[in-house]
Enzyme design. Structure first.
Site, PDB file in Angstrom:
ATOM      1  N   LYS A   5     -11.096  32.637 -71.265  1.00  0.00           N
ATOM      2  CA  LYS A   5     -10.760  31.220 -71.205  1.00  0.00           C
ATOM      3  C   LYS A   5     -11.661  30.350 -72.073  1.00  0.00           C
ATOM      4  O   LYS A   5     -11.219  29.408 -72.695  1.00  0.00           O
ATOM      5  CB  LYS A   5     -10.826  30.747 -69.755  1.00  0.00           C
ATOM      6  CG  LYS A   5     -10.314  29.332 -69.632  1.00  0.00           C
ATOM      7  CD  LYS A   5      -9.459  29.136 -68.438  1.00  0.00           C
ATOM      8  CE  LYS A   5      -8.768  27.806 -68.450  1.00  0.00           C
ATOM      9  NZ  LYS A   5      -7.552  27.804 -69.260  1.00  0.00           N
ATOM     10  N   HIS A  40      14.644  27.373 -93.552  1.00  0.00           N
ATOM     11  CA  HIS A  40      13.805  27.738 -94.702  1.00  0.00           C
ATOM     12  C   HIS A  40      13.187  29.124 -94.514  1.00  0.00           C
ATOM     13  O   HIS A  40      12.183  29.446 -95.136  1.00  0.00           O
ATOM     14  CB  HIS A  40      12.727  26.675 -94.919  1.00  0.00           C
ATOM     15  CG  HIS A  40      13.311  25.343 -95.251  1.00  0.00           C
ATOM     16  ND1 HIS A  40      13.869  25.047 -96.470  1.00  0.00           N
ATOM     17  CD2 HIS A  40      13.483  24.235 -94.491  1.00  0.00           C
ATOM     18  CE1 HIS A  40      14.329  23.812 -96.467  1.00  0.00           C
ATOM     19  NE2 HIS A  40      14.115  23.294 -95.272  1.00  0.00           N
ATOM     20  N   TRP A  58     -16.721  39.837 -72.170  1.00  0.00           N
ATOM     21  CA  TRP A  58     -15.650  39.794 -73.167  1.00  0.00           C
ATOM     22  C   TRP A  58     -16.294  40.335 -74.435  1.00  0.00           C
ATOM     23  O   TRP A  58     -17.167  39.695 -75.028  1.00  0.00           O
ATOM     24  CB  TRP A  58     -15.163  38.369 -73.361  1.00  0.00           C
ATOM     25  CG  TRP A  58     -13.973  38.262 -74.266  1.00  0.00           C
ATOM     26  CD1 TRP A  58     -12.665  38.375 -73.910  1.00  0.00           C
ATOM     27  CD2 TRP A  58     -13.978  38.019 -75.674  1.00  0.00           C
ATOM     28  NE1 TRP A  58     -11.863  38.216 -75.012  1.00  0.00           N
ATOM     29  CE2 TRP A  58     -12.639  37.999 -76.113  1.00  0.00           C
ATOM     30  CE3 TRP A  58     -14.990  37.828 -76.619  1.00  0.00           C
ATOM     31  CZ2 TRP A  58     -12.282  37.786 -77.440  1.00  0.00           C
ATOM     32  CZ3 TRP A  58     -14.638  37.623 -77.950  1.00  0.00           C
ATOM     33  CH2 TRP A  58     -13.294  37.594 -78.342  1.00  0.00           C
ATOM     34  N   GLU A  99       0.992  34.740 -75.309  1.00  0.00           N
ATOM     35  CA  GLU A  99      -0.326  35.091 -74.782  1.00  0.00           C
ATOM     36  C   GLU A  99      -0.272  35.752 -73.403  1.00  0.00           C
ATOM     37  O   GLU A  99      -1.153  36.532 -73.078  1.00  0.00           O
ATOM     38  CB  GLU A  99      -1.276  33.894 -74.772  1.00  0.00           C
ATOM     39  CG  GLU A  99      -0.938  32.817 -73.783  1.00  0.00           C
ATOM     40  CD  GLU A  99      -1.911  31.651 -73.822  1.00  0.00           C
ATOM     41  OE1 GLU A  99      -3.079  31.835 -74.159  1.00  0.00           O
ATOM     42  OE2 GLU A  99      -1.475  30.528 -73.506  1.00  0.00           O
ATOM     43  N   ASN A 124     -24.500  35.739 -72.800  1.00  0.00           N
ATOM     44  CA  ASN A 124     -23.199  35.223 -73.254  1.00  0.00           C
ATOM     45  C   ASN A 124     -23.451  34.573 -74.607  1.00  0.00           C
ATOM     46  O   ASN A 124     -24.254  33.650 -74.700  1.00  0.00           O
ATOM     47  CB  ASN A 124     -22.692  34.190 -72.234  1.00  0.00           C
ATOM     48  CG  ASN A 124     -21.547  33.342 -72.777  1.00  0.00           C
ATOM     49  OD1 ASN A 124     -20.785  33.794 -73.616  1.00  0.00           O
ATOM     50  ND2 ASN A 124     -21.443  32.119 -72.305  1.00  0.00           N
ATOM     51  N   GLY A 125     -22.804  35.074 -75.643  1.00  0.00           N
ATOM     52  CA  GLY A 125     -23.009  34.509 -76.978  1.00  0.00           C
ATOM     53  C   GLY A 125     -23.094  35.623 -78.004  1.00  0.00           C
ATOM     54  O   GLY A 125     -22.668  36.753 -77.746  1.00  0.00           O
ATOM     55  N   ARG A 157     -13.662  34.211 -67.780  1.00  0.00           N
ATOM     56  CA  ARG A 157     -14.400  34.111 -69.044  1.00  0.00           C
ATOM     57  C   ARG A 157     -14.446  35.437 -69.804  1.00  0.00           C
ATOM     58  O   ARG A 157     -14.934  35.496 -70.933  1.00  0.00           O
ATOM     59  CB  ARG A 157     -15.839  33.647 -68.777  1.00  0.00           C
ATOM     60  CG  ARG A 157     -15.923  32.302 -68.093  1.00  0.00           C
ATOM     61  CD  ARG A 157     -17.354  31.939 -67.828  1.00  0.00           C
ATOM     62  NE  ARG A 157     -18.079  31.709 -69.054  1.00  0.00           N
ATOM     63  CZ  ARG A 157     -18.179  30.548 -69.672  1.00  0.00           C
ATOM     64  NH1 ARG A 157     -17.586  29.493 -69.166  1.00  0.00           N
ATOM     65  NH2 ARG A 157     -18.864  30.436 -70.785  1.00  0.00           N
ATOM     66  N   LYS A 184       2.456  30.026 -75.121  1.00  0.00           N
ATOM     67  CA  LYS A 184       2.433  30.455 -73.711  1.00  0.00           C
ATOM     68  C   LYS A 184       3.101  31.810 -73.555  1.00  0.00           C
ATOM     69  O   LYS A 184       2.604  32.680 -72.869  1.00  0.00           O
ATOM     70  CB  LYS A 184       3.146  29.445 -72.795  1.00  0.00           C
ATOM     71  CG  LYS A 184       2.470  28.134 -72.505  1.00  0.00           C
ATOM     72  CD  LYS A 184       1.197  28.219 -71.702  1.00  0.00           C
ATOM     73  CE  LYS A 184       0.022  28.453 -72.575  1.00  0.00           C
ATOM     74  NZ  LYS A 184      -0.796  27.379 -73.014  1.00  0.00           N
ATOM     75  N   CYS A 210     -17.654  35.734 -71.631  1.00  0.00           N
ATOM     76  CA  CYS A 210     -18.660  36.344 -70.774  1.00  0.00           C
ATOM     77  C   CYS A 210     -19.098  35.330 -69.728  1.00  0.00           C
ATOM     78  O   CYS A 210     -19.310  34.162 -70.030  1.00  0.00           O
ATOM     79  CB  CYS A 210     -19.894  36.833 -71.517  1.00  0.00           C
ATOM     80  SG  CYS A 210     -19.569  38.077 -72.745  1.00  0.00           S
ATOM     81  N   GLU A 233       3.590  25.054 -78.424  1.00  0.00           N
ATOM     82  CA  GLU A 233       2.919  25.368 -77.167  1.00  0.00           C
ATOM     83  C   GLU A 233       3.758  26.350 -76.330  1.00  0.00           C
ATOM     84  O   GLU A 233       3.209  27.272 -75.733  1.00  0.00           O
ATOM     85  CB  GLU A 233       2.650  24.053 -76.404  1.00  0.00           C
ATOM     86  CG  GLU A 233       2.019  24.202 -75.037  1.00  0.00           C
ATOM     87  CD  GLU A 233       0.670  24.891 -75.013  1.00  0.00           C
ATOM     88  OE1 GLU A 233       0.097  25.177 -76.076  1.00  0.00           O
ATOM     89  OE2 GLU A 233       0.200  25.188 -73.902  1.00  0.00           O
TER      90      GLU A 233
HETATM   91  C1  F6R Z   1      -4.033  28.853 -74.577  1.00  0.00           C
HETATM   92  C2  F6R Z   1      -5.420  28.508 -74.400  1.00  0.00           C
HETATM   93  C3  F6R Z   1      -6.283  28.453 -75.594  1.00  0.00           C
HETATM   94  C4  F6R Z   1      -7.234  27.256 -75.499  1.00  0.00           C
HETATM   95  C5  F6R Z   1      -8.234  27.284 -76.654  1.00  0.00           C
HETATM   96  C6  F6R Z   1      -9.134  26.063 -76.649  1.00  0.00           C
HETATM   97  O1  F6R Z   1      -3.333  28.836 -73.373  1.00  0.00           O
HETATM   98  O2  F6R Z   1      -5.864  28.285 -73.293  1.00  0.00           O
HETATM   99  O3  F6R Z   1      -5.545  28.411 -76.760  1.00  0.00           O
HETATM  100  O4  F6R Z   1      -6.479  26.086 -75.523  1.00  0.00           O
HETATM  101  O5  F6R Z   1      -9.017  28.428 -76.556  1.00  0.00           O
HETATM  102  O6  F6R Z   1      -9.874  25.996 -75.478  1.00  0.00           O
HETATM  103  P1  F6R Z   1     -10.547  24.638 -75.017  1.00  0.00           P
HETATM  104  O7  F6R Z   1      -9.468  23.678 -74.711  1.00  0.00           O
HETATM  105  O8  F6R Z   1     -11.346  25.016 -73.807  1.00  0.00           O
HETATM  106  O9  F6R Z   1     -11.409  24.167 -76.151  1.00  0.00           O
END
Ligand code: F6R
Length: 614
Positions: A609, A510, A74, A494, A100-101, A27, A491, A2, A487
């Site tokens: 994010k 395994h 969100w 997501e 937000n929260g 956000r 990517k 949010c 990673e």
């Molecule tokens: C994936 C991604 C998330 C963040 C995770 C932690 O691309 O962006 O997995 O890495 O939410 O976020 P931060 O780094 O802001 O604590």
């Protein structure tokens, strides 16, 4: 999660709020709304969808007013729809609030307020808070700031809120606990409020970061006053923002994610600047200098983080163990915080977070801090909550990361971890002088090598086109490349919604090997060094089962070229530095597959994010 914005000043609020919501849309983007105060009372406009849907929704409506607030959501409590969108308004129609929260005890408060005759329209926890504030204001005859203060003393949970009351059109009240809030102070007495500084920077560079438990009262003509929820006055601490507006624009790229992938030569360089000194042959991390001794003596380091930051932490484990010979445990912050972990004052905990606001990481820090550990932060957002609660730290200088999928933050985190491991290794005497100097030089050359990898984009797009319709994918790597495999898989899943799994290459037999057939693309990081021969055998195992191998290999490697269906070459580099190069093609392949599948790359479904809820 949010995004919230507020404005009070001489200008029309709506354009400032909408612009701010666009900046904060990363956000959360399932519904949006604004509330405006003008001479004719409170006007609330909100709807399900993105900020652009809100803009269409308000066409032709009265949007006048020099005070207002906006929200992009969100969803946590209640599905995304028009009614659950913020702002929420009290039953009297007087007070509006954005949040937000999460208000954890909302159910008990709601029941109590319902008995007192309050009517609830939405499924949200937020509506409870606005009704509570209105109820207190009426029943106790107090002003708005005091009603907010008393209400916040009754709630359990996390919040960043802005509150307006149509009976006090020259007053705006904001407060925070565990969710971020920044206040911008303009030259002409305008005040801006936002979840982060991105909506503020184009108006003013002077900001105040609200602390947990603080309430900001902005009154037209009188400025900003801060008190805490215990009713103690606080002096606002004004800081200057270092952010630049261009960093918040797409700069000619189709998506922020693509721009951020291409920014990596610069962001890696910036994260080393002033820290890696080739002439003196040293690494200096000013932010943790006072804790060097503790690192030198450390028996164990714990690393906490979530998602991509956790993956960077895993690379950190390999780096610190290899170069500094310290035992490292990498923990998901969400597990660590609820596990009664064994932590004491001898431990160093490194908390990694791009946003610096991730709720689980913050809670993990509080737990470890409470047990006496030394907490070192690696954050990207300056002034963020994690950066402020840690004992010391080193910022990554990646610049604002706006695409929801983390890219340049990952390589910046790994860069800082590499510098840290080198610095500690040198101080502990666990790395030979020649290896240390060679790695310093090699690290300095990484940005140029990343540029070279980026020049392969056309070939990577070609491979993306071949595999864009895959429904599953495997990512394999060993040693330093294992976290990169994780990673790469994250990517892809997501942003393109293709199911993908990352594995240590040797683990394939395994279980996951059962999945391999001619439909399965397998991305293998098979660079020279480390377990190269073993990974080549893993490629053979995949090929024997007709899997399609896309290998990330070292330039000029003919063995892998002959075995794999496709190869993407990266420049040669020592093992500890390979993640900074091998992750780049994986980021690009995910990006192009997602674009070809018609996905919203910068705002993938269900994600946000900054994960400020647990
Ligand atoms: C994936 C991604 C998330 C963040 C995770 C932690 O691309 O962006 O997995 O890495 O939410 O976020 P931060 O780094 O802001 O604590």
């Amino acid at each position: 999660m949010c995004g919230i914005v507020g404005y009070m000043g001489d200008q029309q609020a709506y354009p400032i709020l909408i612009n701010g919501l666009h900046r904060l849309e990363y956000r959360g983007y399932d519904s949006a709304g604004v509330a405006l105060l003008n001479g004719h009372g409170l006007h609330v406009h909100k709807c399900q969808g993105k900020v652009s849907d809100l803009e269409k929704h308000v066409e032709g409506r009265d949007l006048g007013g020099t005070v207002g607030m906006g929200h992009t959501r969100w969803a946590t409590h209640g599905p995304p729809n028009d009614i659950n969108a913020h702002p929420h308004v009290s039953s009297s129609g007087d007070i509006a609030l954005i949040h937000n929260g999460i208000i954890e005890n909302y159910a008990a408060i709601k029941e109590e307020l319902a008995h007192r005759g309050h009517l609830f329209r939405s499924d949200t926890d937020t509506e409870v808070l606005v009704q509570l504030i209105d109820d207190i204001r009426r029943s106790e005859g107090v002003d708005l700031p005091e009603a907010v203060r008393l209400a916040l003393n009754s709630v359990v949970g996390a919040y960043a809120i802005v509150v307006l009351d149509q009976r006090d059109p020259n007053l705006m009240v904001a407060a925070r606990k565990s969710s971020p809030l920044v206040i911008g102070i303009g030259e002409h007495g305008d005040h801006f409020i936002a979840s982060d500084a991105t909506p503020i920077v184009e108006h003013t560079k002077n900001v105040v970061y609200l602390e947990d438990g603080e309430i900001a009262v902005i009154e037209r003509g009188k400025g900003l006053k801060i008190r805490n929820i215990k009713n103690q006055d606080k002096t606002p601490f004004i800081q200057e923002l270092e952010m630049h507006l261009e960093a918040l624009e797409k700069g000619g790229y189709d998506h922020f994610m693509l721009k951020e992938i291409h920014e990596q030569p610069r962001s890696i360089r910036d994260s080393m600047r002033g820290r890696l000194n080739l002439v003196k042959g040293e690494v200096v991390l000013g932010g943790i200098k006072d804790h060097e001794e503790k690192f030198v003596k450390a028996k164990r380091i714990l690393i906490v983080g979530c998602g991509t930051s956790w993956h960077a932490g895993l690379v950190g484990e390999y780096l610190l163990e290899d170069l500094a010979r310290i035992s490292v445990e990498v923990e998901y912050a969400s597990e660590f915080r609820y596990r009664d972990p064994i932590v004491d004052e001898d431990d160093i905990v490194i908390a990694i977070s791009q946003s610096g606001e991730t709720a689980d990481t913050l809670a993990a820090i509080e737990l470890a801090k409470g047990r006496g550990a030394t907490i070192i932060g690696i954050c990207n957002v300056v002034g963020s909550s994690i950066a402020r609660v840690t004992h010391a730290g080193s910022y990554t200088h990646a610049g604002p990361e706006i695409g929801v999928a983390s890219t340049k933050a990952f390589t910046a985190q790994v860069t800082v971890l590499t510098l840290m491991a080198l610095m500690i290794g040198q101080k502990r005497g666990t790395i030979t002088g020649s290896r240390f100097f060679r790695l310093l030089n090699e690290l300095d050359a990484v940005p140029e090598k990343v540029e070279k990898v980026l020049r392969n984009e056309a070939q990577i797009r070609y491979i993306a086109d071949i595999y864009k319709d895959a429904t599953n994918a495997l990512y394999l790597g060993r040693g330093f490349s294992f976290p990169v495999a994780l990673e790469g898989a994250l990517k892809l899943k997501e942003i393109s919604y293709v199911h993908a799994e990352g594995y240590p290459a040797a683990e394939m037999k395994h279980g996951p090997i059962a999945l391999i057939d001619e439909e399965m693309p397998v991305f293998v990081i098979a660079t020279k060094g480390g377990s190269y021969e073993k990974v080549v055998s893993n490629i053979q195992e995949v090929k024997a089962r007709k899997g399609k191998v896309i290998a990330i290999c070292t330039e000029g490697d003919t063995v892998v070229r002959d075995l794999a269906d496709h190869v993407i070459e990266i420049p040669d580099a020592p093992d500890p530095l390979v993640p900074l190069l091998s992750v780049i093609p994986l980021q690009l392949i995910s990006y192009h597959i997602a674009v070809m599948r018609g996905c919203n790359v910068d705002q993938p479904r269900n994600l946000a994010k900054s994960v400020t809820v647990e």
